[in-house]
Design an enzyme around this catalytic site. Structure first.
Site, PDB file in Angstrom:
ATOM      1  N   ASP A 227       0.831  -1.203   0.000  1.00 19.20           N
ATOM      2  CA  ASP A 227       0.000   0.000   0.000  1.00 19.20           C
ATOM      3  C   ASP A 227       0.870   1.259   0.000  1.00 19.20           C
ATOM      4  OD1 ASP A 227      -2.874   0.942   0.536  1.00 19.20           O
ATOM      5  OD2 ASP A 227      -1.814   1.952   2.161  1.00 19.20           O
ATOM      6  N   GLU A 278      14.154 -15.095   0.839  1.00 20.82           N
ATOM      7  CA  GLU A 278      14.541 -16.145   1.790  1.00 20.82           C
ATOM      8  C   GLU A 278      13.636 -17.359   1.626  1.00 20.82           C
ATOM      9  OE1 GLU A 278      14.031 -14.252   5.573  1.00 20.82           O
ATOM     10  OE2 GLU A 278      15.758 -12.912   5.277  1.00 20.82           O
TER      11      GLU A 278
END
Ligand code: GLC
Ligand code: CA
Length: 562
Positions: A227, A278
């Site tokens: 956002d 990751e």
């Protein structure tokens, strides 16, 4: 945690048995071509009848979502929130609002969607928290100059007694962007005063968001919608530069704007990419960045978020030249970033496109809403024809497409919401001159009758108009010509047809013809009918006769002759 078996039984009628192809959840590039369905959780389905959509309602409708043929669901915020801005005022980034559900139900939803090959994207709101966030409460308590205040942007005011705001900056929702606290300091909020902006220069804030990303990625979330990605970093050098108006035409396009799209923001997103990578597969992300078009590719770079919303088409009139130019520009920008395009017609912030396309070009939508949708009058048949045509065009383009809940039902804006029903802060903060975005956030109709058209067993938190009955899921499900079945057909085809990056445009007057690699094409007739070339018509938004004439305001997909 399991839901009681009796829950939601009465909501069954919408159910439809559509076989779904189970997608490969290990594909790291899924987002490049995904069809993503945006759910605004408070208005999707209400499982416990309190008038607010929730996770049990959503879990109950996983078959509907999977049956649409989408690749992913994006959930607008479901976090604990005081609802000062429809949930975009987050009080706790790692929990579920008790009115919406629990973390266990969230896990259940993710598992149910994954089991059907549908991925999950959650909304992350990093520019500001809600004012009920623990950090903000600690900042208020701790006082000026404290490390607690340094997580946000607190400053002394101007004037002899600090009684004037620290700068002339304004909020997106109207009024000053600064609010004073009892001890005399002011804090910055580019949105509602219940949405204090974080100070992204503070490493603690950066670390905290890495933790939040991991929290959801660990729970199996496949991607993030970011956002106000362009807002995080500001020029906080004092005295503050003047910025009295937020508008596209004052926004700088060289990374030095005072408030938005500053170069430093990319360092933040490079950090995010490291965290997202990751995971296996790496988590996807898409930026909501209202930046100059030339700068959008920066957010989408492979070492940043990967994608950025293209909102250009949302601003275009229904015109072949304008659409083609906008699409070509978006494709070019995505290519430049090594990203893929994202196509959007509607979302929770915009007037629904079935209404936009039924209004004269250039209509002032704020004034139209203030007239409760009467001035000018909306041509709904035209608006819906164009909305269906535009949706087919978007779904035929290379890249990913975002579908906002309800557009698959051909919903129009609910323009006549009474003033006293409005929830959007825009209404209050603009002195009752702008109705805001609630007209696109009215709870969905699932059945033609019932207390809230099947949204739940109780009412709906925003009133639904009577015409919602004709657009109810169960009604459209039974009608082969409905907009719902058009979306299903197009989404199913989209999943089968070759989805390579290649697309070129053929010249065709008053129409847009997109030729896709792999032997298929999409033709949209704008103001006048057009004769289709040879080839099997795979799907069309309006009937195509034996004369192969595609009527005006319609789209067809064709398989090229072998
Ligand atoms: C984004 C959201 C919008 C919200 C604003 C502030 O633009 O889409 O709904 O009001 O950010 O968080
Ligand atoms: Ca509820």
């Amino acid at each position: 945690m399991r839901r009681p078996a009796s829950c939601c039984n009465r909501l069954r009628p919408y159910r439809v048995a559509v076989p779904t192809r189970v997608r490969d959840l290990t594909d790291p590039d899924w987002w490049r071509t995904a069809a993503v369905y945006q759910v605004y959780p408070r208005s999707f389905a209400d499982g416990n009848g309190d008038g607010i959509g929730d996770l049990t309602g959503l879990i109950d409708r996983v078959p509907y979502l999977a049956g649409l043929g989408i690749d992913a669901v994006w959930l607008s915020p479901f976090y604990p929130s005081a609802l000062a801005d429809g949930g975009y005022d987050v009080d706790d980034y790692t929990d579920v609002d008790p009115r919406i559900g629990t973390l266990e139900q969230f896990d259940e939803l993710v598992a149910a969607l994954h089991a059907r090959g549908v991925r999950v994207v959650v909304d992350i709101v990093p520019n500001h928290s809600g004012s009920g966030h623990r950090w903000f409460q600690e900042a208020l308590a701790a006082g000026a100059g404290s490390p607690e205040r340094a997580r946000y942007i607190f400053r002394d005011g101007l004037g002899e007694h600090g009684e004037q705001p620290p700068s002339d900056w304004v909020s997106h929702f109207g009024g000053s962007a600064w609010t004073r606290v009892p001890d005399g300091q002011w804090y910055l909020h580019l949105f509602a005063r219940e949405q204090p902006d974080f100070d992204w220069g503070n490493p603690e804030v950066r670390e905290e968001f890495h933790r939040i990303l991991r929290f959801w990625a660990d729970r199996g979330v496949d991607g993030f919608r970011v956002d106000v990605a362009h807002g995080l970093t500001k020029d906080l050098r004092e005295p503050f530069a003047s910025y009295p108006r937020i508008s596209r035409d004052v926004l700088k396009d060289d990374g030095t704007d005072v408030l938005f799209d500053r170069d430093e923001v990319h360092e933040v997103f490079r950090g995010w990419r490291t965290v997202l990578n990751e995971y296996d597969p790496p988590r996807a992300a898409v930026a909501e960045a209202w930046a100059a078009p030339s700068r959008l590719p920066l957010y989408a770079r492979p070492d940043e978020l990967g994608q950025t919303f293209e909102f250009d088409l949302v601003l275009e009139p229904w015109d072949a030249v304008a659409f083609r130019r906008s699409i070509e520009n978006s494709l070019e920008r995505a290519r430049a970033a090594g990203a893929s395009s994202t196509w959007v017609l509607s979302n929770h912030d915009l007037v629904r496109h079935a209404s936009r396309f039924g209004l004269p070009a250039g209509t002032d939508l704020t004034a139209w809403l203030m007239s409760h949708g009467t001035e000018p009058a909306e041509d709904r048949a035209l608006g819906l024809a164009r909305a269906r045509a535009a949706a087919l065009l978007l779904l035929a383009l290379p890249g990913s497409a975002y579908v906002y809940q309800g557009e698959e039902l051909g919903l129009f804006e609910v323009a006549d919401l009474p003033f006293d029903a409005l929830e959007d802060p825009i209404w209050e903060r603009n002195g009752h001159t702008d109705k805001g975005r609630d007209g696109a956030r009215v709870p969905l109709p699932w059945t033609p009758d019932g207390p809230s058209h099947g949204f739940g067993a109780g009412g709906a938190h925003l009133p639904q108009p009577g015409w919602f009955a004709e657009h109810a899921v169960s009604v459209e499900d039974a009608d082969p010509a409905s907009t719902l079945n058009l979306y299903r057909r197009a989404l199913a085809l989209r999943a089968e047809l070759p989805a390579g990056d290649g697309a070129r445009f053929a010249d065709r007057p008053d129409a847009v013809e997109v030729v896709r690699d792999g032997g298929w094409r999409c033709i949209t007739a704008f103001g006048a009918p057009t004769v289709l070339p040879e080839g099997e018509v795979l799907v069309s938004s309006a009937p195509v006769g034996d004369d192969r004439v595609l009527p005006a305001d319609a789209t067809a997909w064709l398989r090229d002759p072998a």
